[in-house]
Design an enzyme around this catalytic site. Structure first.
Site, PDB file in Angstrom:
ATOM      1  N   ARG A  93      -6.633  11.825  -5.523  1.00 49.00           N
ATOM      2  CA  ARG A  93      -7.972  11.064  -5.573  1.00 49.00           C
ATOM      3  C   ARG A  93      -9.316  12.195  -5.671  1.00 49.00           C
ATOM      4  O   ARG A  93     -10.225  11.786  -6.330  1.00 49.00           O
ATOM      5  CB  ARG A  93      -8.177  10.305  -4.123  1.00 49.00           C
ATOM      6  CG  ARG A  93      -9.234   9.204  -4.317  1.00 49.00           C
ATOM      7  CD  ARG A  93      -9.767   8.537  -3.015  1.00 49.00           C
ATOM      8  NE  ARG A  93     -10.080   9.325  -1.765  1.00 49.00           N
ATOM      9  CZ  ARG A  93     -10.455   8.905  -0.681  1.00 49.00           C
ATOM     10  NH1 ARG A  93     -10.604   7.670  -0.822  1.00 49.00           N
ATOM     11  NH2 ARG A  93     -10.823   9.730   0.084  1.00 49.00           N
ATOM     12  N   ARG A 145       0.918  -1.109   0.017  1.00 46.93           N
ATOM     13  CA  ARG A 145       0.103   0.110   0.134  1.00 46.93           C
ATOM     14  C   ARG A 145       0.810   1.068  -0.155  1.00 46.93           C
ATOM     15  O   ARG A 145       0.479   2.145   0.837  1.00 46.93           O
ATOM     16  CB  ARG A 145      -1.008   0.189   1.315  1.00 46.93           C
ATOM     17  CG  ARG A 145      -2.097  -1.046   1.334  1.00 46.93           C
ATOM     18  CD  ARG A 145      -3.186  -0.878   0.299  1.00 46.93           C
ATOM     19  NE  ARG A 145      -4.181  -1.734   0.357  1.00 46.93           N
ATOM     20  CZ  ARG A 145      -5.207  -1.586   1.153  1.00 46.93           C
ATOM     21  NH1 ARG A 145      -5.725  -0.308   1.469  1.00 46.93           N
ATOM     22  NH2 ARG A 145      -6.256  -2.534   1.092  1.00 46.93           N
ATOM     23  N   ASP A 154      -7.003  -2.585  -7.121  1.00 46.51           N
ATOM     24  CA  ASP A 154      -7.494  -2.921  -5.919  1.00 46.51           C
ATOM     25  C   ASP A 154      -7.947  -4.308  -6.190  1.00 46.51           C
ATOM     26  O   ASP A 154      -8.032  -4.792  -7.684  1.00 46.51           O
ATOM     27  CB  ASP A 154      -8.866  -2.356  -5.667  1.00 46.51           C
ATOM     28  CG  ASP A 154      -9.195  -2.695  -4.058  1.00 46.51           C
ATOM     29  OD1 ASP A 154      -8.315  -1.940  -3.227  1.00 46.51           O
ATOM     30  OD2 ASP A 154      -9.825  -3.417  -3.673  1.00 46.51           O
ATOM     31  N   TYR A 205     -15.099 -11.294   0.288  1.00 44.52           N
ATOM     32  CA  TYR A 205     -15.844 -10.059   0.188  1.00 44.52           C
ATOM     33  C   TYR A 205     -17.204 -10.384  -0.765  1.00 44.52           C
ATOM     34  O   TYR A 205     -18.165  -9.519  -0.527  1.00 44.52           O
ATOM     35  CB  TYR A 205     -14.798  -8.841  -0.421  1.00 44.52           C
ATOM     36  CG  TYR A 205     -13.858  -8.444   0.265  1.00 44.52           C
ATOM     37  CD1 TYR A 205     -13.998  -7.386   1.048  1.00 44.52           C
ATOM     38  CD2 TYR A 205     -12.430  -9.056   0.375  1.00 44.52           C
ATOM     39  CE1 TYR A 205     -13.055  -7.062   2.015  1.00 44.52           C
ATOM     40  CE2 TYR A 205     -11.527  -8.509   1.116  1.00 44.52           C
ATOM     41  CZ  TYR A 205     -11.785  -7.489   1.854  1.00 44.52           C
ATOM     42  OH  TYR A 205     -10.824  -7.157   2.784  1.00 44.52           O
ATOM     43  N   ARG A 246      -3.556   6.742   1.279  1.00 45.93           N
ATOM     44  CA  ARG A 246      -3.845   8.011   1.862  1.00 45.93           C
ATOM     45  C   ARG A 246      -3.030   8.628   2.903  1.00 45.93           C
ATOM     46  O   ARG A 246      -3.030   9.858   3.612  1.00 45.93           O
ATOM     47  CB  ARG A 246      -5.242   7.825   2.679  1.00 45.93           C
ATOM     48  CG  ARG A 246      -6.540   7.882   1.637  1.00 45.93           C
ATOM     49  CD  ARG A 246      -7.645   7.031   2.523  1.00 45.93           C
ATOM     50  NE  ARG A 246      -7.428   5.691   2.777  1.00 45.93           N
ATOM     51  CZ  ARG A 246      -8.247   4.955   3.106  1.00 45.93           C
ATOM     52  NH1 ARG A 246      -9.355   5.136   3.562  1.00 45.93           N
ATOM     53  NH2 ARG A 246      -7.944   3.719   3.700  1.00 45.93           N
TER      54      ARG A 246
END
Ligand code: CP3
Length: 362
Positions: free
Chosen positions: A48, A35, A85, A162, A39
């Site tokens: 973003r 990652r 992703d 998921y 952020r």
């Protein structure tokens, strides 16, 4: 020839990462961070915002390339990772991925029955998922052979969690109910996911990914028998189906099961090139158990990046000493960098790996 060829892999300016994965000698231990685009970087948040939302960022090759490059401008990283992703595959299968602020990923059409599984097709990587391949091609061009590009996917089990839970989960009761009450239905889904992941990763390799990694974030919530039946077996099938050489060079495959320390030998036996480690196992023990069969990637606790520079450097020194002499180690965090880590601390970590690892490569 009118077509401009991409820089061949053999002309990479920095190939430490690929060399370490093949256990070839290196001058210093290579490092990248799970990652690494995200952020914790203010410039990521700005891009973003420009894209509107996370999936629009993934779908825009220029902006996905921009955020892939951002951490490389700040830090001396030895690899870039595609900005995308793992949930692109289920989204392309029609499950309707969306992100609710602060709640992580959600699906509007989760898998609930055999009929739902029967409806699912194998996405075309150059069709519904072409935006991912376009991002790979754009990033490869922009990297100009500086460092290799890592492509990735989720493991079938992790994607299925998921898809069946409908989003993130703590106890995984819906997917385990299907695993234990209707195993044939879950296996059918897993087969479709394994085929989808194989063609998706092969398309990333054809588009320019020089190594691929499979994230099995949730394999560690299974019992040893169930891990083999529902997760590892399908990752092994994918490893078997992957393009292992491209553009004159080996394309190494890394398998990462979070909380998978108990099963390292089994993971290494799939035929992968490297095993990713989280921080719940000592890397010397992992090296002893796996021997020289595969390379190892990891394994600092990402929360260590909250510590002082001295403490971070000490931890890096301890992990390097624990791995010991020679190649075959790609330094990384044991999981993704946290979003409130000061970027300077990531710089301390990366520089420490390069500086402190040189004596282990003489
Ligand atoms: O820089 C990189 O490492 C590449 C990009 C990358 C992302 N996701 C971007 C992302 C990678 C490799 C992933 C993998 C991924 N995605 C995994 C496996 C690795 C892991 O962390 O275990 C998983 C389980 C996912 C699913 C996913 N996507 C979750 C749970 C979330 C929400 C996480 C959160 O922190 O809110 C995402 C969204 C996501 N994927 C973000 C990023 C940068 C945050 C989106 C944003 O708000 O900007």
């Amino acid at each position: 020839m009118s077509q401009q060829p991409t820089t061949p892999t053999s002309e990479l300016k920095n190939d430490r990462y690929l060399r370490a994965l093949s256990k070839q000698p290196v001058d210093a231990t290579p490092v990248w961070m799970m990652r690494q685009a995200g952020r914790y970087l203010p410039e990521y948040k700005a891009t973003r915002a420009q894209a509107g939302d996370f999936m629009s960022l993934c779908r825009n090759a220029e902006l996905a390339c921009e955020v892939t490059m951002q951490p490389l401008r700040r830090f001396d990283l030895d690899a870039a990772i595609l900005f995308s992703d793992i949930l692109t595959i289920p989204d392309a299968m029609g499950l309707g991925l969306y992100f609710e602020a602060g709640e992580g990923p959600k699906f509007s059409n989760p898998i609930q029955s055999q009929a739902d599984v029967d409806k699912i097709g194998i996405p075309d990587p150059e069709g519904e998922l072409q935006y991912v391949m376009n991002a790979v091609r754009t990033i490869r061009k922009e990297l100009k052979g500086e460092v290799p590009l890592i492509g990735f996917s989720g493991s079938p089990w992790t994607l299925a969690t998921y898809m069946i839970e409908g989003g993130s989960s703590k106890a995984f009761t819906k997917i385990k109910k299907m695993a234990f009450a209707q195993p044939a239905v879950l296996h059918k889904l897993m087969e479709k996911l394994a085929d989808s992941v194989t063609s998706y990763l092969n398309a990333q390799i054809a588009a320019g990914a020089q190594s691929v990694m499979i994230f099995d974030t949730w394999g560690g919530v299974l019992s040893p028998r169930d891990y083999n039946e529902f997760s590892l077996q399908y990752m092994a099938r994918i490893v078997d189906g992957l393009t292992r050489h491209n553009d004159g060079r080996k394309v190494p495959v890394t398998l990462f099961t979070k909380n998978g320390g108990m099963w390292l030998e089994d993971i290494a036996a799939t035929g992968c090139d490297a095993v990713g480690l989280d921080w719940t196992i000592n890397i010397d023990e992992a090296r002893r158990r796996i021997g020289d069969k595969v390379a190892l990637q990891g394994n600092m606790d990402p929360s260590m990046l909250y510590a002082s520079p001295q403490r971070i450097e000490q931890e890096v020194a301890d992990i390097l000493a624990s791995y010991g002499q020679g190649s075959g180690h790609v330094f990384n965090l044991g999981h993704g960098i946290h979003l409130d880590v000061p970027p300077e601390n990531a710089g301390v970590f990366i520089d420490a790996v390069h500086r402190l690892s040189r004596p282990y490569h003489r």
